[in-house]
Design a protein around this motif. Structure first.
Motif, mmCIF file in Angstrom:
data_model
loop_
_atom_site.group_PDB
_atom_site.id
_atom_site.type_symbol
_atom_site.label_atom_id
_atom_site.label_comp_id
_atom_site.label_asym_id
_atom_site.label_seq_id
_atom_site.Cartn_x
_atom_site.Cartn_y
_atom_site.Cartn_z
ATOM 1 N N ALA A 1 93.022 82.171 28.451
ATOM 2 C CA ALA A 1 92.962 83.666 29.519
ATOM 3 C C ALA A 1 94.133 82.585 30.478
ATOM 4 N N VAL A 2 93.938 81.127 30.751
ATOM 5 C CA VAL A 2 95.200 81.187 31.804
ATOM 6 C C VAL A 2 96.003 80.813 31.132
ATOM 7 N N TRP A 3 95.889 80.043 30.135
ATOM 8 C CA TRP A 3 97.071 79.436 28.949
ATOM 9 C C TRP A 3 97.359 80.647 28.681
ATOM 10 N N ARG A 4 97.201 81.849 28.336
ATOM 11 C CA ARG A 4 98.118 82.879 27.952
ATOM 12 C C ARG A 4 97.888 82.325 26.146
ATOM 13 N N ARG A 5 97.085 81.534 25.847
ATOM 14 C CA ARG A 5 97.011 80.964 23.657
ATOM 15 C C ARG A 5 95.490 81.825 23.576
ATOM 16 N N PRO A 6 95.398 83.011 22.779
ATOM 17 C CA PRO A 6 94.796 83.577 22.113
ATOM 18 C C PRO A 6 94.798 82.878 20.804
ATOM 19 N N ALA A 7 94.657 81.930 20.953
ATOM 20 C CA ALA A 7 93.933 81.773 19.169
ATOM 21 C C ALA A 7 93.370 80.861 19.515
ATOM 22 N N LEU A 8 93.067 80.042 21.224
ATOM 23 C CA LEU A 8 92.250 79.270 21.404
ATOM 24 C C LEU A 8 90.944 79.592 21.800
ATOM 25 N N HIS A 9 90.578 81.502 21.210
ATOM 26 C CA HIS A 9 89.500 82.526 21.352
ATOM 27 C C HIS A 9 88.539 81.810 20.204
ATOM 28 N N VAL A 10 89.588 81.538 18.795
ATOM 29 C CA VAL A 10 88.773 81.491 17.793
ATOM 30 C C VAL A 10 88.144 80.051 17.691
ATOM 31 N N PHE A 11 88.926 79.072 18.565
ATOM 32 C CA PHE A 11 88.137 77.397 18.648
ATOM 33 C C PHE A 11 86.917 77.525 19.306
ATOM 34 N N ALA A 12 87.364 78.603 20.742
ATOM 35 C CA ALA A 12 86.137 78.970 21.418
ATOM 36 C C ALA A 12 84.478 78.701 20.921
ATOM 37 N N ALA A 13 85.352 80.074 20.010
ATOM 38 C CA ALA A 13 84.163 80.884 19.186
ATOM 39 C C ALA A 13 83.360 79.844 18.471
ATOM 40 N N GLY A 14 84.460 78.948 17.680
ATOM 41 C CA GLY A 14 83.396 77.790 16.688
ATOM 42 C C GLY A 14 82.389 77.433 17.529
ATOM 43 N N MET A 15 83.260 76.531 18.697
ATOM 44 C CA MET A 15 82.737 75.338 18.843
ATOM 45 C C MET A 15 81.363 76.441 19.534
ATOM 46 N N ALA A 16 81.408 77.699 20.459
ATOM 47 C CA ALA A 16 80.139 77.312 20.877
ATOM 48 C C ALA A 16 78.776 77.673 20.507
ATOM 49 N N ALA A 17 79.308 78.328 18.719
ATOM 50 C CA ALA A 17 78.548 78.211 17.970
ATOM 51 C C ALA A 17 77.972 77.906 17.031
ATOM 52 N N CYS A 18 78.690 76.451 17.425
ATOM 53 C CA CYS A 18 78.048 74.757 17.117
ATOM 54 C C CYS A 18 76.871 74.697 18.079
ATOM 55 N N GLY A 19 77.146 75.294 19.654
ATOM 56 C CA GLY A 19 76.416 74.597 20.263
ATOM 57 C C GLY A 19 75.234 75.701 19.937
ATOM 58 N N VAL A 20 75.742 77.042 20.469
ATOM 59 C CA VAL A 20 74.672 77.692 19.953
ATOM 60 C C VAL A 20 73.854 77.143 18.591
ATOM 61 N N VAL A 21 73.866 77.147 17.674
ATOM 62 C CA VAL A 21 73.178 76.790 16.013
ATOM 63 C C VAL A 21 72.130 74.919 16.812
ATOM 64 N N GLY A 22 73.191 74.528 17.454
ATOM 65 C CA GLY A 22 72.456 72.908 17.577
ATOM 66 C C GLY A 22 71.157 73.502 19.010
ATOM 67 N N LEU A 23 71.387 74.061 19.567
ATOM 68 C CA LEU A 23 69.913 74.662 20.599
ATOM 69 C C LEU A 23 69.160 75.047 19.944
ATOM 70 N N VAL A 24 69.491 75.693 19.354
ATOM 71 C CA VAL A 24 68.094 76.657 17.900
ATOM 72 C C VAL A 24 67.640 75.730 17.391
ATOM 73 N N LEU A 25 68.078 74.939 16.486
ATOM 74 C CA LEU A 25 67.648 73.401 15.527
ATOM 75 C C LEU A 25 66.838 72.910 16.947
#
Length: 193
Positions: A128-152
């Motif tokens: 949002a700050v940098w106005r680079r919507p493509a970062l949303h995909v990266f953010a989702a992927g990395m956050a998903a890795c974290g969520v799966v790791g927390l579940v594990l």
């Protein structure tokens, strides 16, 4: 050095750190090559960043990410006040979460997963700050890795599995995305033969 180059170094550095810190949980036959590959990727980022922007283009980068040059997308990344708000929120979330994980939940194996989740979420703010919507995909992927790791971690999975999912995978994602974004066509330079 432009702000994009600095951003790539920061992203690559954190990717390298994720891999280096988590590869130790794997057998040496797997961990050592991953560490070497991460180092080689980071060295590539450093050298690609030094040659990525011609001197004339480097001076055209603005100091404010909201400034638009010739009607195109904002150049540079901008390390203004909004960037620092995102970083401050990230730091606070990391500190509070790691305190709770260690001192309340007594589950230190979840620490890397929390870090991956918070770093992933912080990329939503940067998008949002940098106005680079493509970062949303990266953010989702990395956050998903974290969520799966927390579940594990909650399921008492082996540390090596958590390290791969929430440490090495996000590190590889960071290194890979920086290498991908630094390729000649991604930064508007002609491809070299």
């Amino acid at each position: 050095m432009t702000k994009d180059q600095v951003s790539r170094l920061i992203g690559g550095g954190f990717g390298l750190a994720f891999v280096q810190m988590n590869a130790g949980a794997l057998p040496t036959a797997l961990g050592a090559p991953l560490r070497v590959l991460a180092i080689l990727a980071f060295v590539r980022i450093v050298f690609a960043g030094r040659a990525a922007v011609p001197p004339a283009a480097a001076t055209a980068v603005t100091t404010d990410a909201a400034t638009v040059g010739d009607g195109g997308p904002p150049s540079g990344t901008g390390f203004g006040r909004r960037y620092w708000y995102v970083v401050a929120a990230e730091g606070l979330a990391l500190a509070v979460g790691l305190f709770v994980i260690s001192n309340v939940l007594h589950t230190p194996r979840a620490s890397v997963a929390w870090i991956a989740f918070v770093v992933g979420v912080h990329f939503f703010g940067l998008a949002a700050v940098w106005r680079r919507p493509a970062l949303h995909v990266f953010a989702a992927g990395m956050a998903a890795c974290g969520v799966v790791g927390l579940v594990l971690a909650a399921c008492d999975a082996p540390v090596a599995v958590i390290a791969v999912v929430a440490g090495i995978a996000p590190g590889a994602m960071l290194l890979g995305s920086v290498l991908w974004s630094g390729r000649p066509r991604a930064i508007g330079m002609p491809a070299q033969s």
